[in-house]
Design a protein around this motif. Structure first.
Motif, mmCIF file in Angstrom:
data_model
loop_
_atom_site.group_PDB
_atom_site.id
_atom_site.type_symbol
_atom_site.label_atom_id
_atom_site.label_comp_id
_atom_site.label_asym_id
_atom_site.label_seq_id
_atom_site.Cartn_x
_atom_site.Cartn_y
_atom_site.Cartn_z
ATOM 1 N N UNK A 2 -1.620 -10.923 4.196
ATOM 2 C CA UNK A 2 -0.530 -10.097 3.943
ATOM 3 C C UNK A 2 -0.760 -8.925 2.998
ATOM 4 N N UNK A 3 0.039 -8.028 3.218
ATOM 5 C CA UNK A 3 -0.083 -6.568 2.794
ATOM 6 C C UNK A 3 1.253 -6.411 2.109
ATOM 7 N N UNK A 4 1.337 -5.996 0.650
ATOM 8 C CA UNK A 4 2.251 -5.823 -0.029
ATOM 9 C C UNK A 4 2.106 -4.381 -0.730
ATOM 10 N N UNK A 16 0.112 4.213 1.129
ATOM 11 C CA UNK A 16 -0.691 4.572 -0.072
ATOM 12 C C UNK A 16 -1.002 3.818 -1.339
ATOM 13 N N UNK A 17 -0.362 2.511 -1.425
ATOM 14 C CA UNK A 17 -0.683 1.714 -2.540
ATOM 15 C C UNK A 17 -0.401 0.380 -1.989
ATOM 16 N N UNK A 18 -1.326 -0.467 -1.785
ATOM 17 C CA UNK A 18 -1.003 -1.651 -1.146
ATOM 18 C C UNK A 18 -1.813 -2.672 -1.838
ATOM 19 N N UNK A 19 -1.651 -3.987 -1.930
ATOM 20 C CA UNK A 19 -2.511 -5.267 -2.310
ATOM 21 C C UNK A 19 -2.336 -5.951 -1.002
ATOM 22 N N UNK A 50 -5.607 -1.307 -2.627
ATOM 23 C CA UNK A 50 -5.851 -0.016 -1.899
ATOM 24 C C UNK A 50 -4.947 1.201 -2.368
ATOM 25 N N UNK A 51 -5.665 2.057 -2.888
ATOM 26 C CA UNK A 51 -4.821 3.573 -3.199
ATOM 27 C C UNK A 51 -5.350 4.507 -2.227
ATOM 28 N N UNK A 111 -1.431 1.966 -8.608
ATOM 29 C CA UNK A 111 -0.608 1.287 -7.383
ATOM 30 C C UNK A 111 0.909 1.044 -7.806
ATOM 31 N N UNK A 112 1.271 0.810 -9.388
ATOM 32 C CA UNK A 112 2.504 0.613 -9.672
ATOM 33 C C UNK A 112 3.365 1.829 -9.520
ATOM 34 N N UNK A 113 2.616 2.967 -9.978
ATOM 35 C CA UNK A 113 3.191 4.352 -9.948
ATOM 36 C C UNK A 113 3.668 4.556 -8.547
#
Length: 92
Positions: free
Chosen positions: A24-26, A30-33, A44-45, A79-81
């Motif tokens: 699962x990718x969330x 450009x910014x995933x977990x 991944x950023x 990632x949060x930004x």
């Protein structure tokens, strides 16, 4: 031969099928977990479309050095930004 198929559940959440299993990718582009059973989550950023990215595994069970912990916090904050920026632009 490589097998990979991605299904979008809703914005920011995808199910990935591959020869090695399901994950699962969330997060936005450009910014995933990425979460896969039996493995450490990966963050991944990157810059979408540029081919530039950084991937790091999140290992909560291992003691981390101060530099490694700072690096993880730095990438998590990026990632949060990205996610906040993506959400703000999506709703404008």
């Amino acid at each position: 031969m490589r097998l990979r198929k991605t299904f979008k559940l809703f914005p920011g959440v995808r199910i990935n099928l591959s020869g090695s299993g399901v994950s699962t990718s969330i997060g936005p582009k450009g910014a995933t977990v990425n979460i896969k059973p039996g493995r450490s989550p990966r963050t991944t950023v990157g810059i979408p479309g540029a081919g530039i990215s950084h991937t790091e595994s999140i290992r909560a069970s291992e003691p981390q050095s101060k530099g490694s912990r700072a690096s993880s916090i730095f990438y998590a904050s990026i990632l949060v930004a990205f996610f906040v920026l993506y959400a703000a632009l999506k709703f404008l």
